[in-house]
Design an enzyme around this catalytic site. Sequence first.
Site, PDB file in Angstrom:
ATOM      1  N   CYS A   9      19.843 -39.076  17.219  1.00 18.09           N
ATOM      2  CA  CYS A   9      19.269 -40.419  17.064  1.00 18.09           C
ATOM      3  C   CYS A   9      17.918 -40.420  17.771  1.00 18.09           C
ATOM      4  CB  CYS A   9      20.229 -41.505  17.563  1.00 18.09           C
ATOM      5  SG  CYS A   9      20.481 -41.555  19.344  1.00 18.09           S
ATOM      6  N   ASN A  12      18.955 -40.563  22.266  1.00 15.50           N
ATOM      7  CA  ASN A  12      20.170 -39.856  22.664  1.00 15.50           C
ATOM      8  C   ASN A  12      20.913 -40.556  23.799  1.00 15.50           C
ATOM      9  OD1 ASN A  12      21.096 -36.666  24.067  1.00 15.50           O
ATOM     10  ND2 ASN A  12      22.078 -37.654  22.346  1.00 15.50           N
ATOM     11  N   CYS A  14      22.581 -43.840  22.771  1.00 18.26           N
ATOM     12  CA  CYS A  14      23.457 -44.818  22.101  1.00 18.26           C
ATOM     13  C   CYS A  14      24.223 -44.183  20.947  1.00 18.26           C
ATOM     14  CB  CYS A  14      22.658 -46.001  21.561  1.00 18.26           C
ATOM     15  SG  CYS A  14      21.829 -47.007  22.795  1.00 18.26           S
ATOM     16  N   ARG A  15      23.567 -44.128  19.794  1.00 17.95           N
ATOM     17  CA  ARG A  15      24.249 -43.728  18.564  1.00 17.95           C
ATOM     18  C   ARG A  15      24.718 -42.280  18.566  1.00 17.95           C
ATOM     19  NH1 ARG A  15      19.654 -45.839  14.578  1.00 17.95           N
ATOM     20  NH2 ARG A  15      18.433 -45.309  16.416  1.00 17.95           N
ATOM     21  N   SER A  16      23.834 -41.345  18.883  1.00 14.21           N
ATOM     22  CA  SER A  16      24.238 -39.935  18.788  1.00 14.21           C
ATOM     23  C   SER A  16      25.297 -39.549  19.815  1.00 14.21           C
ATOM     24  CB  SER A  16      23.025 -38.995  18.831  1.00 14.21           C
ATOM     25  OG  SER A  16      22.273 -39.148  20.004  1.00 14.21           O
ATOM     26  N   ASP A 127      20.314 -49.320  15.085  1.00 20.28           N
ATOM     27  CA  ASP A 127      20.135 -49.069  16.518  1.00 20.28           C
ATOM     28  C   ASP A 127      20.614 -50.288  17.307  1.00 20.28           C
ATOM     29  OD1 ASP A 127      19.338 -48.386  19.060  1.00 20.28           O
ATOM     30  OD2 ASP A 127      17.246 -47.995  18.520  1.00 20.28           O
TER      31      ASP A 127
END
Length: 163
Positions: A9, A12, A14-16, A127
Site C-alpha cells: 500500500c 505500509n 494500514c492496508r498492507s 485508504d
Amino acid sequence: MPYRVCFVCTGNICRSPMAESVFRARIEEAGLDGLVEVDSAGTGGWHEGDGADARAVAVLEAGGYESGHTARQFHAAWFSRLDLVIALDAGHLKALRRLAPTPEDAEKVRLLRSYDPAASDDLDVPDPYYGPIDGFEECLEMVEAASPGLLAAVKDQVKGRAA
C-alpha cells in the site's frame, strides 16, 4: 524455495499490514506455512520503522489476527525474489508496475480485490488512514473477502512447483 507474496500500500501502516496478517493466517490454516512466505511494504518510506496504525492493530486483534509489524518501503530489487506482489489499489498497481525492472516482474503485480469474485468494478481497497475506525473495519472485510481466491491461486502455484 518458498513461494513469496508481498502486499503493498502507500505507507505500509494500514492496508498492507492488515492484508499480510490476514493472509498469513490463511496460509497457516491451509498448512502452507513454510511453503509460502508473506510480508508487506509501502510504495513510500514515510513510515519506515514505525509500527502499524493503532486502529489497524485494534481491528486486527478484534478479528483474532496477529498484529506485530514494522513498516518498510518496497524496492525494485525485491522483484527478483518475489513471486506475487499484491497492490491494495490502482495507484499502487501503477507505481509497482512502473518500478518493475522487467515486463515479467510487472506481470507479478495484481490487485488484491481481483481475487474477490463478489467485488464490483472498483477493485481499490480505500485508504482508511484519514477516517474513523470503521474504515479499518471495512478494509478488513475487503481483505478477508479476497483471501479465499488469493489462497486458491497461491495453492495452485505451490502445487505446480511441487509437481
